[in-house]
Design an enzyme around this catalytic site. Sequence first.
Site, short mmCIF file in Angstrom:
data_model
loop_
_atom_site.label_atom_id
_atom_site.label_comp_id
_atom_site.label_asym_id
_atom_site.label_seq_id
_atom_site.Cartn_x
_atom_site.Cartn_y
_atom_site.Cartn_z
N PHE A 1 -30.60 10.20 -31.54
CA PHE A 1 -31.36 9.92 -32.76
C PHE A 1 -31.99 8.54 -32.63
CE2 PHE A 1 -31.55 8.47 -37.28
CZ PHE A 1 -32.49 9.40 -37.71
N ASP B 1 -22.26 3.67 -29.55
CA ASP B 1 -22.85 4.34 -30.72
C ASP B 1 -21.97 5.55 -31.00
OD1 ASP B 1 -24.26 5.92 -32.52
OD2 ASP B 1 -26.22 5.36 -31.72
N HIS C 1 -21.36 9.90 -34.23
CA HIS C 1 -20.90 11.29 -34.27
C HIS C 1 -19.41 11.42 -34.01
CE1 HIS C 1 -25.17 12.56 -32.63
NE2 HIS C 1 -25.24 11.92 -33.79
N GLN D 1 -23.58 8.73 -43.02
CA GLN D 1 -24.72 9.37 -43.67
C GLN D 1 -24.33 10.78 -44.10
OE1 GLN D 1 -26.39 11.93 -41.79
NE2 GLN D 1 -28.01 12.31 -43.28
N LYS E 1 -22.77 13.46 -41.79
CA LYS E 1 -21.74 13.10 -40.83
C LYS E 1 -20.38 13.70 -41.20
CE LYS E 1 -24.43 10.66 -38.18
NZ LYS E 1 -25.71 10.80 -38.89
N ARG F 1 -22.27 -15.86 -45.40
CA ARG F 1 -21.44 -16.53 -46.41
C ARG F 1 -19.96 -16.19 -46.21
NH1 ARG F 1 -22.62 -15.81 -52.91
NH2 ARG F 1 -21.48 -17.65 -53.62
N TYR G 1 -22.21 -21.54 -52.07
CA TYR G 1 -23.36 -21.06 -51.31
C TYR G 1 -23.45 -21.73 -49.94
CZ TYR G 1 -24.59 -18.97 -55.74
OH TYR G 1 -24.56 -18.24 -56.90
N ARG H 1 -23.49 -5.26 -46.86
CA ARG H 1 -22.19 -4.93 -47.46
C ARG H 1 -22.15 -3.50 -47.99
NH1 ARG H 1 -23.16 -10.20 -49.76
NH2 ARG H 1 -23.90 -9.14 -51.64
#
Length: 404
Positions: free
Chosen positions: A100, A171, A174, A197, A200, A229, A236, A246
């Site tokens: 992909f 990767d 899968h 996703q 999956k 951060r 900050y 996140r």
Amino acid sequence: MAIQDHDTTIPGAPGLGPDELPAWPQHDATERTALLRALDQGQWWRAGGKEVTEFENEFAAYNGAPYALAVNSGTAALELALRVHGIGPGDEVVVPAFTFVSTSLAVQNVGATPVPADVAPDHQCLTPEAVKAVGSPRTRAVMPVHMAGHVADLPALQSVAEGLGAVLIQDAAHAQGAHRDGAPIGGHPSIACYSFQNGKLMTAGEGGALTFPDEESYERAYLMHTCGRPRGDVRYRHLTVGVNARMNEFSGAVLRAQMSRLPGQTEIRRQRALLMDELFRHVPGVRTQLRDPAVNVNPHYMYLLTLDEESFSTADRDRLVDLLVGMNVPACVNFPPVYRTDGFWQGPTEAVTVEELAERCPESERIGKLGLWLHHRILLAEPDTVRRIAAVVGAAVAEVGRKG
């Protein structure tokens, strides 16, 4: 899916009923309870809640890794892994041509150059020989894809990467829970990147994660995924470059529920895949993805088929997919080689042509033209339904061959 411009039924060969296959995604009261638990926390982002952190701990343990980090997509996970290793403009990353597009896209998104290499004709994963053929002094990473849940040859690829002075990045979009050589892939001394996703093996609609072999790379990734951060910061202080990747608390809660049923589903898929392998031995003109015995747990993200190039064309493959979809068998054409997408050429690339890459990657070319996949939910069906699916596919292949 392919565009349907012809008949999508076979006389005398009824397809499956619309409700015969298990649904995907699957959910029950476990997900509902988890969502309410996240809702009632009063804090819906990871800095104030507990669901994402708990999911990371559980996911790391399940995949045999000391650390895991949840992010908002599999593509973000790949990009983050590259950034952790300091990979950027001027660097090259070897990727499989058959994958992909996110695999090569992540490389381009950090300013590096993806270098497509060919895959094996049997298990369809990146090979050490292909990496050696394209490696150069600019190679900074090798990024194998565990295609459809089949784990690439990690020991051999690791050795080749080290010989190039490069790192290995898995990767594993899968391959949640996959094992090779008796160990889960998260235990390998490299970063692995996963996707959640919608299609999956476990999903929150979107989402991703990384597993890490050491605390240093995990902490660096944590900083980068939250705009540089540190934890608990109220002034900050942004200590490094980064992005907001996140995961939210609702996704973390759903994924904890999803993971609770994944081991059982993986075993069912294993059994059904063995049955499918046996059934497709009797379908002429079709080749299945083969298995390396070193892969102890293959979670079977999808079931891959490739048509015989001497008997079928790409148009035949497209018509076959349309026939299957028309008979309620969830099928799709295979990924094209990454260099055959327009977007590939809009980022950093080698100074080569499509034709030169095609000559370099003949197996990826063949799979892209003649390959298709069946959705992994068919492997959760009852054995009799699996037999019917194989019979429908066999009838569709024969019909395409008859009219081809």
